[in-house]
Design a protein around this motif. Structure first.
Motif, mmCIF file in Angstrom:
data_model
loop_
_atom_site.group_PDB
_atom_site.id
_atom_site.type_symbol
_atom_site.label_atom_id
_atom_site.label_comp_id
_atom_site.label_asym_id
_atom_site.label_seq_id
_atom_site.Cartn_x
_atom_site.Cartn_y
_atom_site.Cartn_z
ATOM 1 N N PRO A 1 0.826 -1.215 0.000
ATOM 2 C CA PRO A 1 0.000 0.000 0.000
ATOM 3 C C PRO A 1 0.856 1.260 0.000
ATOM 4 O O PRO A 1 1.908 1.312 0.622
ATOM 5 N N PHE A 2 0.382 2.268 -0.724
ATOM 6 C CA PHE A 2 1.081 3.552 -0.789
ATOM 7 C C PHE A 2 0.700 4.388 0.432
ATOM 8 O O PHE A 2 -0.475 4.508 0.778
ATOM 9 N N ASN A 3 1.718 4.945 1.104
ATOM 10 C CA ASN A 3 1.462 5.755 2.296
ATOM 11 C C ASN A 3 0.869 7.100 1.870
ATOM 12 O O ASN A 3 1.572 7.993 1.405
ATOM 13 N N LYS A 4 -0.438 7.209 2.008
ATOM 14 C CA LYS A 4 -1.105 8.426 1.551
ATOM 15 C C LYS A 4 -0.839 9.591 2.495
ATOM 16 O O LYS A 4 -0.644 9.419 3.696
ATOM 17 N N GLU A 5 -0.856 10.807 1.934
ATOM 18 C CA GLU A 5 -0.723 12.033 2.709
ATOM 19 C C GLU A 5 -2.099 12.662 2.880
ATOM 20 O O GLU A 5 -2.952 12.538 2.006
ATOM 21 N N ASN A 6 -2.308 13.356 4.004
ATOM 22 C CA ASN A 6 -3.597 13.974 4.266
ATOM 23 C C ASN A 6 -3.390 15.427 4.665
ATOM 24 O O ASN A 6 -2.494 15.754 5.450
ATOM 25 N N ALA A 7 -4.230 16.306 4.092
ATOM 26 C CA ALA A 7 -4.093 17.741 4.347
ATOM 27 C C ALA A 7 -4.423 18.111 5.791
ATOM 28 O O ALA A 7 -4.062 19.194 6.260
ATOM 29 N N PHE A 8 -5.117 17.227 6.522
ATOM 30 C CA PHE A 8 -5.473 17.513 7.914
ATOM 31 C C PHE A 8 -4.475 16.933 8.912
ATOM 32 O O PHE A 8 -4.686 17.011 10.119
ATOM 33 N N SER A 9 -3.398 16.324 8.409
ATOM 34 C CA SER A 9 -2.496 15.615 9.310
ATOM 35 C C SER A 9 -1.641 16.564 10.153
ATOM 36 O O SER A 9 -1.171 16.197 11.224
ATOM 37 N N GLY A 10 -1.397 17.774 9.702
ATOM 38 C CA GLY A 10 -0.558 18.706 10.459
ATOM 39 C C GLY A 10 -1.329 19.419 11.560
ATOM 40 O O GLY A 10 -2.564 19.310 11.683
ATOM 41 N N ASN A 11 -0.607 20.180 12.373
ATOM 42 C CA ASN A 11 -1.210 20.921 13.482
ATOM 43 C C ASN A 11 -1.457 22.390 13.148
ATOM 44 O O ASN A 11 -2.023 23.115 13.959
ATOM 45 N N ALA A 12 -1.017 22.832 11.977
ATOM 46 C CA ALA A 12 -1.161 24.244 11.618
ATOM 47 C C ALA A 12 -2.635 24.567 11.377
ATOM 48 O O ALA A 12 -3.279 23.968 10.510
ATOM 49 N N SER A 13 -3.169 25.515 12.163
ATOM 50 C CA SER A 13 -4.594 25.846 12.064
ATOM 51 C C SER A 13 -4.929 26.510 10.728
ATOM 52 O O SER A 13 -6.018 26.287 10.175
ATOM 53 N N ASP A 14 -4.000 27.346 10.209
ATOM 54 C CA ASP A 14 -4.294 28.008 8.941
ATOM 55 C C ASP A 14 -4.386 27.002 7.795
ATOM 56 O O ASP A 14 -5.257 27.092 6.925
ATOM 57 N N LEU A 15 -3.506 25.976 7.800
ATOM 58 C CA LEU A 15 -3.545 24.956 6.756
ATOM 59 C C LEU A 15 -4.795 24.089 6.887
ATOM 60 O O LEU A 15 -5.431 23.722 5.893
ATOM 61 N N ARG A 16 -5.196 23.766 8.128
ATOM 62 C CA ARG A 16 -6.396 22.954 8.334
ATOM 63 C C ARG A 16 -7.646 23.733 7.898
ATOM 64 O O ARG A 16 -8.608 23.148 7.378
ATOM 65 N N ALA A 17 -7.635 25.058 8.114
ATOM 66 C CA ALA A 17 -8.789 25.864 7.697
ATOM 67 C C ALA A 17 -8.944 25.847 6.176
ATOM 68 O O ALA A 17 -10.055 25.711 5.640
ATOM 69 N N VAL A 18 -7.815 25.972 5.469
ATOM 70 C CA VAL A 18 -7.865 25.904 3.999
ATOM 71 C C VAL A 18 -8.336 24.528 3.547
ATOM 72 O O VAL A 18 -9.166 24.386 2.637
ATOM 73 N N ALA A 19 -7.818 23.458 4.181
ATOM 74 C CA ALA A 19 -8.217 22.095 3.814
ATOM 75 C C ALA A 19 -9.698 21.875 4.066
ATOM 76 O O ALA A 19 -10.387 21.178 3.294
ATOM 77 N N THR A 20 -10.235 22.456 5.156
ATOM 78 C CA THR A 20 -11.670 22.326 5.449
ATOM 79 C C THR A 20 -12.506 22.955 4.339
ATOM 80 O O THR A 20 -13.504 22.372 3.876
ATOM 81 N N ASN A 21 -12.126 24.140 3.887
ATOM 82 C CA ASN A 21 -12.864 24.795 2.797
ATOM 83 C C ASN A 21 -12.763 24.000 1.503
ATOM 84 O O ASN A 21 -13.722 23.903 0.730
ATOM 85 N N MET A 22 -11.591 23.428 1.249
ATOM 86 C CA MET A 22 -11.406 22.657 0.013
ATOM 87 C C MET A 22 -12.294 21.422 0.007
ATOM 88 O O MET A 22 -12.971 21.116 -0.980
#
Length: 711
Positions: A293-314
């Motif tokens: 299996p390929f180790n997938k990356e997830n936009a919510f995996s980090g702790n940065a709130s600004d990045l998680r906010a963008v990922a939520t809108n996306m």
């Protein structure tokens, strides 16, 4: 009795023009001079005072506007790229729908031999694009040479066509639940133990019964790296479920889809509805193999709130822009949805790349504002002096020009008047000669061109009328000749009632029918449709009818006769022209017909007693396409009361005002209603039904019917 009215002063056109120009010029110059001097004085003092304030305002407004434009531009670019990506994935979906229909059609018919070679997986072609590969998984229940294997191999041409038409695809393939897989391009490097039936794209497609895409990329078993797969199940009543699929590599997605037209500092990412990264720059397989299996990356995996906010809108399917801090650099992130797949596309760019031009632009505006203030003061003083001199010079110039212009204008007008009178009197050879070098000369040329064009048009109209009459007479003669090719009357065959009709869509048509004595008391019934319309189709029809009659007359060997005719038609046919032919050899003594269908509409048989509907759908390629015919004859027994309907596509493809086709169902319904009537009445009922359906819409194709009733 004398009139008491005051005498009228008569002025020539020249005098009127002169007075008008002088009056307008004096008034305009006087008003302009007064307001100009006042305005110049006020502008000078006002411009100097407001220049600095204006510059400061422009700096602030320009900075805000440039930042807003930069953000709006990024949002628009992300939306454009998302729409572009969406369109490309939709194209793949459409290609899968086409392959679905072709696969279902092949499953329903007998196996065909494709023009694209099919190789076993153990001996693939040296050039993968030279052919397809048929692979058998471990434990496969299907065997080479079986009907299912030969039917599956018949899809090789379709797989190659889909792959060739879409340069973004890595491969196109079909897998069956019996353990086979047809793969194009023909690469044979399948790993040991590979079984497509247990792969996620197969299992999910079989469960969904619809087009699906992989949720995340995975390592391809055919050494194409990370891929996304689009797959769809195609159930078959004879062979179980087949799954058609195609792969798109993440490298292709990143370089050709989401990363297209981006600058070198931009960074594009594609995520799914759960925030999993589908494609990004630098994404690679690493040391993984196809069954890991390929180790997938997830936009919510980090702790940065600004990045998680963008990922939520996306993931919510929104379009917008935000700023995030990434590796110590402030970045713009513009995002937009890829709606057909419920994915989202993001484009990131350093904020400094937008603000740097703004800072540079601010400095230039400040410098330009200072220079403008100095320049305005100098120009104001100079303009006052120049304007006073120009006022006097222009006034003198206007006086001279008015006198000369009044003289120049009136002379060409008089000549044009003379020309108009001559033309109105019927003298089309009269020409106006004016050499003024202005619009009057252009008007004179236009006048002369009009006279010449009028004379030529009258002559052309006379010739065109005569040519049209000649052409109409020739078409009428051609139609009479074409009608003479058809049988003058139906032959009297004991036990049978026969009626036929051909209605051309234009003056001449490409349909024909014929009834030919074939020997041994048998009769050959022929109905055909030549490709195209008009005179070319009529000429090709005449040749085809002659060759068919010559081959069928006096013989009962349909296949040999049609093969000979097909070879001669192929050799003499113009480029891209062909003819669909249905031939039935009637044996009145044994009540049987032997049929060969060369690409024609399937004839309809309605049984006399039971009313059973039978379409003779066995057929092959139209005549004039291939040099040889391999059509298999079909034998049908007839019963008393049976009704046989031979027709061309002008019947079923007659369209009404809403572009709806007459179709086979309406034809069957009309024939059932009148199946006990004589053949001529059945024919008239069908023609009347077509005319009632199409209404005032003119026929789009020739209509030909041949009705045979067994008495």
């Amino acid at each position: 009795m004398k009139s008491s009215a005051s005498p009228r002063i008569a002025l020539s056109v020249r005098a009127k023009i002169l007075i008008l120009f002088l009056a307008l010029s004096l008034v305009a110059l006087s008003l302009t001079g007064y307001f100009a001097f006042s305005a110049i004085t006020n502008v000078g003092s006002y411009a100097q005072g407001s220049s600095e304030a204006l510059g400061k305002g422009v700096v602030n407004d320009s900075s805000i506007a440039l930042l807003s434009l930069g953000e709006a531009y990024l949002v628009r670019i992300s939306a454009d790229q998302a729409n572009f990506t969406d369109a490309l994935f939709k194209d793949t979906d459409a290609e899968m729908e086409i392959l679905d229909a072709q696969t279902a059609e092949l499953q329903r018919n007998s196996p065909v031999v494709p023009s694209t070679p099919v190789y076993p997986a153990t001996a693939p072609p040296s050039n993968p694009k030279a052919g397809a590969v048929l692979f058998f998984a471990p434990g496969a229940t299907a065997t080479p040479g079986s009907d299912e294997a030969r039917t599956l191999a018949g899809l090789a041409d379709e797989l190659k066509a889909i792959y060739t038409s879409d340069g973004d695809l890595t491969s196109v393939y079909v897998a069956t639940d019996s353990g086979m897989m047809l793969f194009y391009p023909g690469e044979g490097n399948f790993p040991a133990g590979y079984d497509p039936r247990v792969r996620q794209w197969f299992v999910e497609a079989e469960a969904e019964k619809d087009i699906i895409w992989s949720d995340v990329p995975y390592v391809d078993a055919d050494n194409h790296g990370l891929v996304m797969t689009c797959s769809e199940a195609v159930p078959s009543p004879d062979y179980g479920t087949w799954v058609i699929a195609t792969d798109v590599s993440t490298t292709t997605i990143n370089e050709n889809f989401i990363g297209k037209s981006l600058g070198e500092n931009a960074y594009a990412v594609l995520i799914n509805k759960d925030g999993d990264v589908i494609s990004r720059p630098g994404q690679s397989v690493g040391n993984l193999t196809w069954n890991e299996p390929f180790n997938k990356e997830n936009a919510f995996s980090g702790n940065a709130s600004d990045l998680r906010a963008v990922a939520t809108n996306m993931t919510a399917g929104m379009t917008g822009i935000g700023t995030v801090l990434f590796n110590g650099t402030e970045m713009y992130v513009a995002y937009a949805p890829v709606r057909s797949l419920n994915w989202s596309l993001a484009i990131s760019l350093p904020v400094s790349q937008i603000t740097q031009p703004v800072d540079a632009f601010t400095g230039r505006i400040v410098d330009a504002t200072q220079d403008t203030g100095t320049h305005i003061t100098a120009q104001t003083d100079w303009l006052e002096e120049v304007f006073a001199l120009l006022f006097v010079a222009i006034l003198l110039f206007v006086l001279l020009v008015s006198v000369e212009l009044s003289r120049v204008i009136t002379r060409p007008v008089q000549r044009l008047k003379e020309g108009a009178a001559a033309l109105g009197g019927g003298n089309l050879n009269f020409r106006v000669e004016i050499r003024s070098g202005d619009e009057f000369e252009d008007l004179a040329r236009s006048f002369n061109s009009m006279a010449e064009a009028l004379r030529e048009n009258i002559e052309n109209l006379r010739r065109t009328t005569a040519e049209k009459e000649r052409y109409s007479k020739e078409l009428e003669i051609a139609r009479s000749i074409q009608t003479s090719f058809l049988p003058e009357k139906m032959p009297e065959i004991p036990g049978f009632d026969i009626s036929a009709m051909m209605i051309p869509a234009m003056e001449v048509g490409g349909d024909f029918y014929d009834i030919i004595p074939a020997g041994d008391g048998k009769w050959a019934f022929v109905i055909a449709d030549v490709s195209g319309k008009g005179v070319s189709a009529a000429l090709f029809m005449a040749m085809s009818r002659t060759l068919l009659r010559a081959g069928l007359e006096g013989t009962t060997d349909l296949l040999k006769s049609l093969g000979t005719a097909n070879r001669m038609i192929t050799q003499n046919a113009p480029s891209s022209m062909f003819v669909t032919v249905f031939t039935a050899l009637l044996d009145p003594a044994h009540l049987t017909i032997t049929c060969i269908n060369a690409g024609h509409n399937p004839p309809l048989i309605i049984r006399g007693e039971s009313g059973e509907i039978l379409f003779l759908r066995e057929g092959g390629v139209a005549m004039g396409v291939l040099p040889t015919m391999e059509n298999a004859p079909e034998h049908v027994s007839l019963l008393p009361g049976d009704l046989v309907i031979l027709y061309t596509d002008g019947v079923t493809e007659a369209f009404d005002a809403g572009y709806a086709a007459f179709g086979e169902d309406r034809l069957v319904r009309i024939v059932q209603e009148c199946r006990n009537l004589p053949a001529g009445s059945v024919r008239e009922r069908i023609i009347s039904g077509i005319r009632a359906f199409t209404g005032p819409v003119p026929p789009s194709d020739d209509i030909t019917l041949l009705v045979i009733r067994v008495l």
